[in-house]
Design an enzyme around this catalytic site. Structure first.
Site, PDB file in Angstrom:
ATOM      1  N   ASN A  94       0.846  -1.244  -0.247  1.00 49.73           N
ATOM      2  CA  ASN A  94       0.032  -0.147  -0.165  1.00 49.73           C
ATOM      3  C   ASN A  94       0.775   1.096   0.018  1.00 49.73           C
ATOM      4  O   ASN A  94       1.806   1.687   1.246  1.00 49.73           O
ATOM      5  CB  ASN A  94      -1.259   0.148   0.972  1.00 49.73           C
ATOM      6  CG  ASN A  94      -2.026   1.919   1.753  1.00 49.73           C
ATOM      7  OD1 ASN A  94      -1.793   2.131   0.643  1.00 49.73           O
ATOM      8  ND2 ASN A  94      -2.589   1.412   2.722  1.00 49.73           N
ATOM      9  N   TRP A  95       1.115   2.144  -1.001  1.00 44.39           N
ATOM     10  CA  TRP A  95       2.033   2.835  -0.920  1.00 44.39           C
ATOM     11  C   TRP A  95       1.284   4.032  -0.610  1.00 44.39           C
ATOM     12  O   TRP A  95       1.979   5.545  -0.813  1.00 44.39           O
ATOM     13  CB  TRP A  95       2.282   3.018  -2.481  1.00 44.39           C
ATOM     14  CG  TRP A  95       3.435   2.065  -3.209  1.00 44.39           C
ATOM     15  CD1 TRP A  95       3.496   0.818  -2.799  1.00 44.39           C
ATOM     16  CD2 TRP A  95       3.420   2.534  -4.462  1.00 44.39           C
ATOM     17  NE1 TRP A  95       4.130  -0.174  -3.379  1.00 44.39           N
ATOM     18  CE2 TRP A  95       3.792   0.466  -5.285  1.00 44.39           C
ATOM     19  CE3 TRP A  95       3.742   3.140  -5.928  1.00 44.39           C
ATOM     20  CZ2 TRP A  95       4.698  -0.241  -6.152  1.00 44.39           C
ATOM     21  CZ3 TRP A  95       4.269   2.497  -6.576  1.00 44.39           C
ATOM     22  CH2 TRP A  95       4.559   1.277  -6.973  1.00 44.39           C
ATOM     23  N   LYS A  96       0.148   3.987  -0.127  1.00 47.46           N
ATOM     24  CA  LYS A  96      -0.243   5.234   0.246  1.00 47.46           C
ATOM     25  C   LYS A  96      -0.553   6.667  -0.619  1.00 47.46           C
ATOM     26  O   LYS A  96       0.173   6.777  -2.218  1.00 47.46           O
ATOM     27  CB  LYS A  96      -0.086   6.034   1.815  1.00 47.46           C
ATOM     28  CG  LYS A  96      -0.183   4.341   1.997  1.00 47.46           C
ATOM     29  CD  LYS A  96       0.094   4.994   3.980  1.00 47.46           C
ATOM     30  CE  LYS A  96       0.472   3.877   4.966  1.00 47.46           C
ATOM     31  NZ  LYS A  96      -0.185   3.341   5.954  1.00 47.46           N
ATOM     32  N   HIS A 138      -9.112   0.942   5.321  1.00 51.77           N
ATOM     33  CA  HIS A 138      -7.902   0.820   5.664  1.00 51.77           C
ATOM     34  C   HIS A 138      -8.053   2.007   6.901  1.00 51.77           C
ATOM     35  O   HIS A 138      -9.383   3.020   6.969  1.00 51.77           O
ATOM     36  CB  HIS A 138      -6.710   1.516   4.711  1.00 51.77           C
ATOM     37  CG  HIS A 138      -5.841   2.192   5.113  1.00 51.77           C
ATOM     38  ND1 HIS A 138      -4.965   2.462   6.131  1.00 51.77           N
ATOM     39  CD2 HIS A 138      -5.141   0.950   4.796  1.00 51.77           C
ATOM     40  CE1 HIS A 138      -3.806   2.394   6.311  1.00 51.77           C
ATOM     41  NE2 HIS A 138      -3.595   1.110   5.825  1.00 51.77           N
ATOM     42  N   GLU A 194      -6.914   4.462   7.721  1.00 46.99           N
ATOM     43  CA  GLU A 194      -6.589   5.466   7.492  1.00 46.99           C
ATOM     44  C   GLU A 194      -7.605   6.386   7.217  1.00 46.99           C
ATOM     45  O   GLU A 194      -9.095   7.459   6.864  1.00 46.99           O
ATOM     46  CB  GLU A 194      -5.332   6.203   6.931  1.00 46.99           C
ATOM     47  CG  GLU A 194      -4.800   6.473   7.119  1.00 46.99           C
ATOM     48  CD  GLU A 194      -3.168   5.710   6.520  1.00 46.99           C
ATOM     49  OE1 GLU A 194      -3.245   5.496   5.743  1.00 46.99           O
ATOM     50  OE2 GLU A 194      -2.245   5.270   7.271  1.00 46.99           O
ATOM     51  N   GLU A 227      -5.762  -5.229  10.610  1.00 48.27           N
ATOM     52  CA  GLU A 227      -4.611  -3.840  10.748  1.00 48.27           C
ATOM     53  C   GLU A 227      -4.608  -3.780  11.954  1.00 48.27           C
ATOM     54  O   GLU A 227      -5.361  -2.607  11.871  1.00 48.27           O
ATOM     55  CB  GLU A 227      -4.756  -3.133   9.594  1.00 48.27           C
ATOM     56  CG  GLU A 227      -4.165  -4.005   8.043  1.00 48.27           C
ATOM     57  CD  GLU A 227      -3.503  -2.642   7.185  1.00 48.27           C
ATOM     58  OE1 GLU A 227      -2.410  -3.241   6.584  1.00 48.27           O
ATOM     59  OE2 GLU A 227      -3.766  -1.908   6.813  1.00 48.27           O
ATOM     60  N   GLY A 244       2.409   2.425  10.782  1.00 50.78           N
ATOM     61  CA  GLY A 244       3.499   3.167  10.233  1.00 50.78           C
ATOM     62  C   GLY A 244       3.922   3.714  11.885  1.00 50.78           C
ATOM     63  O   GLY A 244       4.351   4.504  12.064  1.00 50.78           O
ATOM     64  N   GLY A 255       3.393  -1.394   4.431  1.00 51.83           N
ATOM     65  CA  GLY A 255       2.637  -0.113   3.985  1.00 51.83           C
ATOM     66  C   GLY A 255       4.388   0.965   3.259  1.00 51.83           C
ATOM     67  O   GLY A 255       4.818   0.439   2.221  1.00 51.83           O
ATOM     68  N   GLY A 256       5.569   1.353   4.220  1.00 54.75           N
ATOM     69  CA  GLY A 256       6.031   1.855   4.189  1.00 54.75           C
ATOM     70  C   GLY A 256       7.681   0.825   3.500  1.00 54.75           C
ATOM     71  O   GLY A 256       8.239   1.193   2.638  1.00 54.75           O
TER      72      GLY A 256
HETATM   73  C1  PEP Z   1      -0.392   0.358   6.113  1.00 61.53           C
HETATM   74  O1  PEP Z   1      -0.736   0.848   5.062  1.00 61.53           O
HETATM   75  O2  PEP Z   1      -1.356  -0.927   5.445  1.00 61.53           O
HETATM   76  C2  PEP Z   1       0.072  -0.299   6.517  1.00 61.53           C
HETATM   77  C3  PEP Z   1       0.460  -1.709   6.969  1.00 61.53           C
HETATM   78  O3  PEP Z   1       1.755   0.478   7.087  1.00 61.53           O
HETATM   79  P1  PEP Z   1       2.853  -0.161   7.533  1.00 61.53           P
HETATM   80  O4  PEP Z   1       3.151  -0.711   6.913  1.00 61.53           O
HETATM   81  O5  PEP Z   1       4.023   1.662   7.267  1.00 61.53           O
HETATM   82  O6  PEP Z   1       2.394   0.211   9.185  1.00 61.53           O
END
Ligand code: PEP
Length: 253
Positions: A9-11, A96, A98, A168, A174, A235-236
């Site tokens: 997930n590149w957000k 998600h 967010e 999640e 994050g 994500g990251g």
């Molecule tokens: C996400 O954005 O779904 C996520 C899990 O981010 P991260 O891996 O950066 O915690």
């Protein structure tokens, strides 16, 4: 056997050139990870560029959100599920944290988007997860169950068989604070029991449940070796070729 599935997930990260470079770097190596299903979800404005960079690799393209209306309508600024299919998407992330917490999307909103995405043949990755204060108050199971029931309301067993669930925990997203394999596995096992009780054993046995929240190449192996963890939503660590490949390597084992 459930096929491991790792999605990035590149957000709202990267510019066009960086997105293309990352996609091309992953595409060049995707063949090394055999049976692992791989997805990348760039910002919607870069979907087309990333699709081209992925070329004929096995990596599936995904979006990070969509509107709940399939056909065209007067909704300024929105992207429909039909448009995502048109541009070559296979997946769409829905619910998600967010979106739930920053954009106040309810499980009912997620449910409408989920039905629209399924109707057009997208594979939805439906996210659920508790806030830190909910975990501290011992409410994790109840919160996850409520999000599960609300997001999946009205789906048939056949439809549920086509989705992917991502657990999640919000406090792990994050933050660099990853759930322990035991914490994650406990919730994944609860989710699988829910799939069995609400639908049937075949659905429970086949639906993939990803873990997401500060997954790295270093911690992925122990997380992904848990019996009910079938992959990761990342994500990251999905923003660099080497770190994402490290997670794919852990999923391959
Ligand atoms: C996400 O954005 O779904 C996520 C899990 O981010 P991260 O891996 O950066 O915690």
């Amino acid at each position: 056997m459930r096929r491991p599935f790792v999605a990035g997930n590149w957000k709202m990260n990267l510019n066009r050139a960086q997105a293309v470079e990352l996609a091309a770097g992953l595409a060049a190596k995707a063949g090394d990870y055999g049976h692992v299903e791989i997805g990348v979800c760039p910002p919607s404005i870069y979907l087309e560029a990333v699709r081209q960079a992925l070329g004929s690799s096995s990596i599936g393209l995904g979006a990070q959100n969509c509107h709940q209306e399939v056909p065209k309508k007067a909704f300024t600024g929105e992207v429909s599920p039909a448009m995502l299919v048109d541009i070559g998407c296979k997946y769409v992330i829905l619910g998600h944290s967010e979106r739930r917490h920053t954009f106040q999307e309810s499980s009912q909103d997620v449910n409408q988007k989920l039905l629209a995405a399924l109707a057009i043949g997208l594979t939805p990755i439906v996210c659920v997860g508790e806030l830190l204060e909910e975990r501290k108050a011992g409410k994790t199971k109840a919160v996850v169950q409520e999000q599960f029931d609300g997001s999946l309301a009205g789906l048939t067993a056949d439809q549920v068989g086509k989705i992917v669930i991502a657990y999640e925990p919000v406090w792990a997203i994050g933050t660099g604070v990853v759930a322990t394999p035991e914490q994650a596995e406990e919730v994944h096992a609860d989710l699988r029991r829910l799939l069995e009780s609400r639908y049937n054993p075949a659905v429970a046995a086949s639906v993939r449940i990803q873990y997401g929240g500060s997954v790295t190449a270093e911690n992925a192996k122990t997380l992904l070796s848990q019996p009910n963890i079938d992959g990761a939503l990342v994500g990251g660590a999905a923003l660099k070729v080497d770190s994402f490949l490290g997670i794919l390597a852990a999923a391959k084992k």
